[in-house]
Every structure is written in structure tokens, then in C-alpha cells.
Design a protein around this motif. Structure first.
Motif, PDB file in Angstrom:
ATOM      1  N   LEU A 108      52.002  64.626  23.192  1.00 24.81           N
ATOM      2  CA  LEU A 108      52.872  64.719  22.010  1.00 24.81           C
ATOM      3  C   LEU A 108      54.302  65.017  22.433  1.00 24.81           C
ATOM      4  O   LEU A 108      55.250  64.353  21.994  1.00 24.81           O
ATOM      5  CB  LEU A 108      52.351  65.793  21.059  1.00 24.81           C
ATOM      6  CG  LEU A 108      50.993  65.533  20.407  1.00 24.81           C
ATOM      7  CD1 LEU A 108      50.521  66.763  19.647  1.00 24.81           C
ATOM      8  CD2 LEU A 108      51.068  64.331  19.479  1.00 24.81           C
ATOM      9  N   ASN A 109      54.473  66.002  23.295  1.00 19.77           N
ATOM     10  CA  ASN A 109      55.829  66.355  23.717  1.00 19.77           C
ATOM     11  C   ASN A 109      56.423  65.296  24.631  1.00 19.77           C
ATOM     12  O   ASN A 109      57.642  65.092  24.654  1.00 19.77           O
ATOM     13  CB  ASN A 109      55.813  67.714  24.424  1.00 19.77           C
ATOM     14  CG  ASN A 109      55.728  68.863  23.431  1.00 19.77           C
ATOM     15  OD1 ASN A 109      55.431  68.651  22.263  1.00 19.77           O
ATOM     16  ND2 ASN A 109      55.965  70.085  23.907  1.00 19.77           N
ATOM     17  N   CYS A 110      55.576  64.618  25.386  1.00 18.06           N
ATOM     18  CA  CYS A 110      56.056  63.516  26.223  1.00 18.06           C
ATOM     19  C   CYS A 110      56.669  62.420  25.348  1.00 18.06           C
ATOM     20  O   CYS A 110      57.782  61.955  25.606  1.00 18.06           O
ATOM     21  CB  CYS A 110      54.898  62.972  27.042  1.00 18.06           C
ATOM     22  SG  CYS A 110      55.314  61.537  28.046  1.00 18.06           S
ATOM     23  N   SER A 111      55.941  62.019  24.318  1.00 22.49           N
ATOM     24  CA  SER A 111      56.447  60.993  23.408  1.00 22.49           C
ATOM     25  C   SER A 111      57.725  61.454  22.716  1.00 22.49           C
ATOM     26  O   SER A 111      58.682  60.687  22.565  1.00 22.49           O
ATOM     27  CB  SER A 111      55.373  60.647  22.370  1.00 22.49           C
ATOM     28  OG  SER A 111      55.884  59.796  21.377  1.00 22.49           O
ATOM     29  N   TYR A 112      57.741  62.727  22.295  1.00 23.50           N
ATOM     30  CA  TYR A 112      58.906  63.288  21.616  1.00 23.50           C
ATOM     31  C   TYR A 112      60.136  63.236  22.520  1.00 23.50           C
ATOM     32  O   TYR A 112      61.233  62.849  22.104  1.00 23.50           O
ATOM     33  CB  TYR A 112      58.593  64.723  21.206  1.00 23.50           C
ATOM     34  CG  TYR A 112      59.666  65.413  20.404  1.00 23.50           C
ATOM     35  CD1 TYR A 112      60.063  64.926  19.163  1.00 23.50           C
ATOM     36  CD2 TYR A 112      60.273  66.581  20.873  1.00 23.50           C
ATOM     37  CE1 TYR A 112      61.037  65.568  18.413  1.00 23.50           C
ATOM     38  CE2 TYR A 112      61.248  67.231  20.136  1.00 23.50           C
ATOM     39  CZ  TYR A 112      61.627  66.717  18.910  1.00 23.50           C
ATOM     40  OH  TYR A 112      62.593  67.355  18.169  1.00 23.50           O
ATOM     41  N   ASN A 113      59.952  63.593  23.789  1.00 22.39           N
ATOM     42  CA  ASN A 113      61.066  63.588  24.735  1.00 22.39           C
ATOM     43  C   ASN A 113      61.530  62.176  25.068  1.00 22.39           C
ATOM     44  O   ASN A 113      62.727  61.942  25.233  1.00 22.39           O
ATOM     45  CB  ASN A 113      60.665  64.335  26.013  1.00 22.39           C
ATOM     46  CG  ASN A 113      60.932  65.822  25.909  1.00 22.39           C
ATOM     47  OD1 ASN A 113      61.912  66.319  26.427  1.00 22.39           O
ATOM     48  ND2 ASN A 113      60.053  66.534  25.218  1.00 22.39           N
ATOM     49  N   LEU A 114      60.606  61.248  25.197  1.00 24.34           N
ATOM     50  CA  LEU A 114      61.008  59.857  25.415  1.00 24.34           C
ATOM     51  C   LEU A 114      61.914  59.388  24.284  1.00 24.34           C
ATOM     52  O   LEU A 114      62.930  58.726  24.509  1.00 24.34           O
ATOM     53  CB  LEU A 114      59.776  58.950  25.505  1.00 24.34           C
ATOM     54  CG  LEU A 114      58.955  59.020  26.791  1.00 24.34           C
ATOM     55  CD1 LEU A 114      57.637  58.273  26.613  1.00 24.34           C
ATOM     56  CD2 LEU A 114      59.727  58.445  27.972  1.00 24.34           C
ATOM     57  N   GLY A 115      61.547  59.732  23.047  1.00 23.12           N
ATOM     58  CA  GLY A 115      62.352  59.341  21.899  1.00 23.12           C
ATOM     59  C   GLY A 115      63.723  59.985  21.904  1.00 23.12           C
ATOM     60  O   GLY A 115      64.731  59.329  21.612  1.00 23.12           O
ATOM     61  N   MET A 116      63.786  61.276  22.230  1.00 18.89           N
ATOM     62  CA  MET A 116      65.078  61.968  22.257  1.00 18.89           C
ATOM     63  C   MET A 116      66.015  61.387  23.311  1.00 18.89           C
ATOM     64  O   MET A 116      67.225  61.354  23.129  1.00 18.89           O
ATOM     65  CB  MET A 116      64.866  63.460  22.520  1.00 18.89           C
ATOM     66  CG  MET A 116      64.304  64.218  21.332  1.00 18.89           C
ATOM     67  SD  MET A 116      64.565  66.002  21.465  1.00 18.89           S
ATOM     68  CE  MET A 116      63.697  66.376  22.966  1.00 18.89           C
ATOM     69  N   ARG A 117      65.445  60.895  24.406  1.00 18.31           N
ATOM     70  CA  ARG A 117      66.257  60.356  25.490  1.00 18.31           C
ATOM     71  C   ARG A 117      66.473  58.839  25.360  1.00 18.31           C
ATOM     72  O   ARG A 117      67.074  58.220  26.225  1.00 18.31           O
ATOM     73  CB  ARG A 117      65.591  60.655  26.834  1.00 18.31           C
ATOM     74  CG  ARG A 117      65.440  62.130  27.117  1.00 18.31           C
ATOM     75  CD  ARG A 117      64.669  62.382  28.418  1.00 18.31           C
ATOM     76  NE  ARG A 117      64.333  63.780  28.560  1.00 18.31           N
ATOM     77  CZ  ARG A 117      65.164  64.726  29.010  1.00 18.31           C
ATOM     78  NH1 ARG A 117      66.378  64.379  29.386  1.00 18.31           N
ATOM     79  NH2 ARG A 117      64.785  65.982  29.088  1.00 18.31           N
ATOM     80  N   HIS A 118      65.936  58.250  24.272  1.00 16.60           N
ATOM     81  CA  HIS A 118      66.040  56.801  24.044  1.00 16.60           C
ATOM     82  C   HIS A 118      65.488  56.020  25.235  1.00 16.60           C
ATOM     83  O   HIS A 118      66.070  55.029  25.687  1.00 16.60           O
ATOM     84  CB  HIS A 118      67.493  56.391  23.762  1.00 16.60           C
ATOM     85  CG  HIS A 118      68.084  57.082  22.567  1.00 16.60           C
ATOM     86  ND1 HIS A 118      67.704  56.782  21.269  1.00 16.60           N
ATOM     87  CD2 HIS A 118      69.015  58.071  22.471  1.00 16.60           C
ATOM     88  CE1 HIS A 118      68.380  57.550  20.435  1.00 16.60           C
ATOM     89  NE2 HIS A 118      69.179  58.342  21.130  1.00 16.60           N
TER      90      HIS A 118
END
Length: 493
Positions: free
Chosen positions: A116-126
């Protein structure tokens, strides 16, 4: 198939520093043991921090990897694991370990939570990451996910290194071939647009090429005695094949792979002295699609299919309905399809010989003969199409298109070519797709797709859908079952 990438995957395990690193390391080794048949390299560095990340990326790059599997063996470090996708020059897949290979005190990894946090961080970093439908699994299950990722990665790497070479202009009143090229640049695909006259000049320069006899022999061997109806035509077609191959090599520039979108009528046959269809089919069989009628997005779609399947593809018109008498005689009671589930896919003769029935042959293009030559004369320069029925096979009919507003959209529909004679001309087959009639109306017509569609010879909808999502295509249409109405479908029928 020498025009598509070979994929070598790197497997990088990551570990959050407050979890036992041995969980990630051992689980990584378990994946390697379960994935012995895959092109998978095990990175010896387990990533806990940014310095580890840099070393791991350098390691897999030095090993020749062009795609990665980032494996959360436990919760995982959010920053380093997502920065892998930033620093590595290639597609990255993110998966996580399921529990069950240890006790639930010191052997619990919580990777389900970490994804979950991996996906969230990928999104934040585009950053882009490929995440399977259910990305948590045992070693055996993750090995299966990696196998699904290979064709998607092959297409991503191929597109990143692709140049489409076109020879135009696009035919008058032929909107199938008109679309903004903006979408190509958004995908990272390069394009070189040339004149039909440029191609003619290059073709003439290949007159007397010493390689022509060898290509003629290869064509004759492929066609056989019954298929080689115009032996006098082979030198002209061989000259053209060499022209295209040499142009590709001289013009690929900084790119590794090429495909073509060529103009093939009305001026081509009279000036070159033949129809280019058979040559186009031969290049497609090598993974170098040559789309008809300067259909740039058709060529793009074909190339995607070649990368996904590692096999020859074709481009066909979604052409005509199946006559009821053929349906009644050869389909009803033998196949579980309605008449409206069927249609004929056709083009003049660009489908590779390996995907056609054994009685295929080089013939003349009837439609062009009507248009360009005296009707009472024997066909001359309209010869050169590869005609016959397309062999029975599972297929995926699909297209990636840039619409008039410059937005990428796509469709995917799985079905089959039926083992039914068409009684017609050209390179043609009887296709069956479940609920094709509704798909035809509420996707192809409703969303204003052109009549050209790419055909992959196999069921690869899953991989195509994953690829299109990764590429950021938001509109991915498919042939919806009867129980799932389209938004535009009349509920009263």
C-alpha cells in the motif's frame, strides 16, 4: 523475429530495517528456485536504504538487465524501493511476499501492508510501476506473475526504442489513416515521415542489387510451386524488400527497432510495377510490421502485438458481415456463436504466409485492378498480393489509437478465426468474437474507431490490458458480456 527486444529481468529484494532482512533474502532465493525457466537475474544486494538502492541498480544494470522485479520480502523501505523505478532505465514490477513460510511472530513480514505504501509513494513521486492484479503471493505465485510481466516488459522496452517510418502522404478520403501523431511522442515513440517519391528513388537505386536472387529463392521456397503464380514478379518484390530493410537500417538512428506505415495506392502499383502486400507480409513475419495505407497507429498496434506475443501479427479491415447462407451451412450448430458474433477480417494480402491456409498464393489485387487497369486486360502491375483464407486460430483483435482530440484510447477483444471457407478474395478469414455485434456498435462505432484493427494470433488480452494501463491509456474498451450493458446501449433493445 529480430526486431523486438529480449528481456532480462533483475530481481531486487527490499527490506525495512526494523524487520529481519533474512525474510527478504530467503524469500528472494525461493522465487529464484521457482522461476528457473525465466530470464531472471538475482541481485545479491538486499535494499534497506538509498545507498543500497544505488548499488543494487548499478549491479542489475551491469548484469545487462532491462527490466526489474522489485520484491517486498517484508514491509519494505518506502523511499529506496520506489526510487529504484526512478534510477533504473527500464520498467519495474512491484510484488510482495505472502505469509505462510514462517512463524507469525518473527517470521511475519507484513508485505501486504507495505505494498500500500509502495503504491502511494510511487504516485507521490510520479513514477510508473507495473503492479499485478493481485500482487501478493508465494514464491510459486510470484514466479507466475513474473512470467506474465515478461511480454509486457518486452512491449514497454520495444516502444521506448521504436521508430515508425512512414511513406506518405496518407490516402485521400481515407480517415482510417489520419490521426494526430501527438500520442506517439507521449508514448516515447519516434516517427520519421517521408514521401512516396523518396521510397521510389531508393527502390530504383536498388536495381541490380546482387542480393536479389537470394531473396527470390527464399520467396519461391516460402510460396511453393502452387503459390508462386507469378515467378516473373519475384525480382521486383525482392528489390522492394531489400529497399525497406536497407532504409530501416540506415534510418533507425538512435532507435533499436523500426516498423513501417507505407502508402500502397493509388500511385504505388503503376510506378513500382507491383503491389507491395506480399513483401509487407514477409517483413511482418520477422517482427517488422508494415501497415497498409500509411496507418501509423495501425503499425504501432501491430508492433505492440509482435512484442507481446513474440510472433507474427497482421492488420485487417473489420470488413464485412458473414452472409447468412455461410452461417447456416458452416457455423450454426458447429460453433457456439450468433450470426452477429461473426464478421470477415480482410486485407489485400499483407498477412504472413505462416498464418494462412496452405492454398495461399501470390495473386492480383482485384479492387486495384478495377480502379487502375483496363478491365479486359490481364492484371499487370496490380499483382503482388498474398491471397487465401487465414488459418483457424485463437486471436486477439485490438488497436491503440490517438483520437481527434489527441487522446490515446484502445480496445481489446478476444475470439478466434473459424475453420470455415470464406468463398472470397484477398487475405481474409471468418472471425468470431463473443457479443461482436454490440461491441461493433457501442465501442467501434460509438467511439469512432477506424476500420483497421491489429490481429495477434493468440489470446493476449490480459497482457495488452496491463500494457495499456501502464502506458496511461484510460479508455480501454472490450467486448462486454450481455449481462453488462454499455453506457450507450438502449436498455429496451
Amino acid at each position: 523475429m529480430n526486431n523486438i527486444p529480449e528481456i532480462k529481468l533483475g530481481l531486487i529484494a527490499v527490506s525495512r530495517d526494523c524487520f529481519p532482512i533474512s525474510l527478504s533474502t530467503q524469500r528472494r532465493k525461493n522465487i529464484m528456485a521457482s522461476a528457473k525457466d525465466l530470464p531472471l537475474y538475482e541481485c545479491p544486494i538486499t535494499v534497506e536504504n538509498e545507498k543500497d538502492m544505488e548499488q543494487a541498480v548499478a549491479n542489475v544494470t551491469a548484469a545487462g538487465c532491462n527490466a526489474l522485479v522489485v520484491f517486498l520480502g517484508n514491509f519494505g523501505p518506502e523511499t529506496p524501493e520506489t526510487l529504484i523505478a526512478k534510477f533504473f532505465d527500464g520498467p519495474c514490477m512491484f510484488v510482495a511476499a505472502a505469509e505462510g513460510d514462517g512463524d507469525m511472530i518473527n517470521g511475519r513480514g507484513d508485505a501486504y501492508c507495505g505494498m500500500l505504501n509502495c503504491s502511494y509513494n510511487l504516485g507521490m513521486r510520479h513514477l510508473k510501476g507495473y503492479i499485478p492484479e493481485y500482487p501478493v503471493g508465494t514464491a510459486e505465485e510470484i514466479a507466475a506473475m513474473i512470467a506474465d510481466f515478461v511480454p509486457v516488459a518486452r512491449a514497454i522496452v520495444g516502444l521506448k526504442n521504436l521508430k515508425i517510418i512512414s511513406f506518405g502522404p496518407r490516402p485521400q478520403d481515407f480517415f482510417a489513416c489520419n490521426a494526430p501523431i501527438k500520442g506517439l511522442y507521449e508514448l516515447g515513440v519516434e516517427i520519421e515521415e517521408n514521401s512516396e517519391l523518396d521510397l521510389l528513388v531508393s527502390y530504383k537505386a536498388h536495381a541490380g542489387d546482387p542480393r536479389i536472387p537470394q531473396v527470390c529463392n527464399d520467396m519461391a521456397a516460402e510460396l511453393g510451386v502452387s503459390g508462386n503464380q507469378y515467378p516473373d514478379l519475384l525480382p521486383r518484390m525482392a528489390q522492394f524488400e531489400l529497399t525497406l530493410l536497407d532504409w530501416a537500417e540506415a534510418h533507425k538512428g538512435a532507435r533499436k527497432y523500426v516498423c513501417f506505415a507505407d502508402k500502397c495506392w493509388p500511385a504505388f502499383p503503376s510506378q513500382f510495377g507491383f503491389e507491395p502486400c506480399y513483401v509487407n507480409s514477409r517483413l511482418a513475419a520477422r517482427g517488422i510490421p508494415v501497415s497498409c495505407e500509411v496507418d501509423i497507429y495501425g503499425a504501432l498496434s501491430e508492433y505492440i502485438g509482435a512484442c507481446i506475443t513474440g510472433d507474427a501479427v497482421t492488420l485487417l479491415d473489420i470488413n464485412n458481415s458473414v452472409p447468412k447462407y455461410i452461417y447456416d451451412e458452416d457455423i450454426a450448430g458447429k460453433y457456439d456463436y450468433k450470426l452477429t458474433d461473426t464478421f470477415m477480417g480482410f486485407h489485400c494480402g499483407n498477412t504472413p504466409a505462416c498464418k494462412m491456409c496452405s492454398d495461399r498464393a501470390v495473386k492480383y489485387q482485384l479492387i486495384q485492378h478495377r480502379l487502375l487497369e483496363p478491365q479486359d486486360a490481364e492484371p499487370d502491375f496490380t499483382r503482388g498480393t498474398l491471397e487465401g483464407d487465414i488459418a483457424a486460430s485463437p486471436i486477439t483483435f485490438y488497436r491503440l489509437q490517438c483520437d481527434s482530440e489527441g487522446k490515446l484510447r484502445s480496445y481489446i477483444a478476444q475470439g478466434e478465426v473459424l475453420d470455415v471457407k470464406t468463398r472470397s478474395f484477398g487475405g481474409i478469414g471468418i472471425f468470431a468474437i463473443p457479443e461482436m455485434g454490440r461491441f461493433y456498435r457501442h465501442v467501434l462505432i460509438e467511439k469512432r474507431y477506424p476500420h483497421h484493427g491489429a490481429v495477434a494470433f493468440g489470446h493476449c488480452g490480459k497482457a495488452l490490458h496491463s500494457l495499456f494501463r501502464y502506458l496511461g491509456v484510460e479508455d480501454i474498451a472490450y467486448n462486454q458480456p450481455k449481462s453488462l450493458p454499455y453506457p450507450t446501449e438502449n436498455p429496451w433493445g
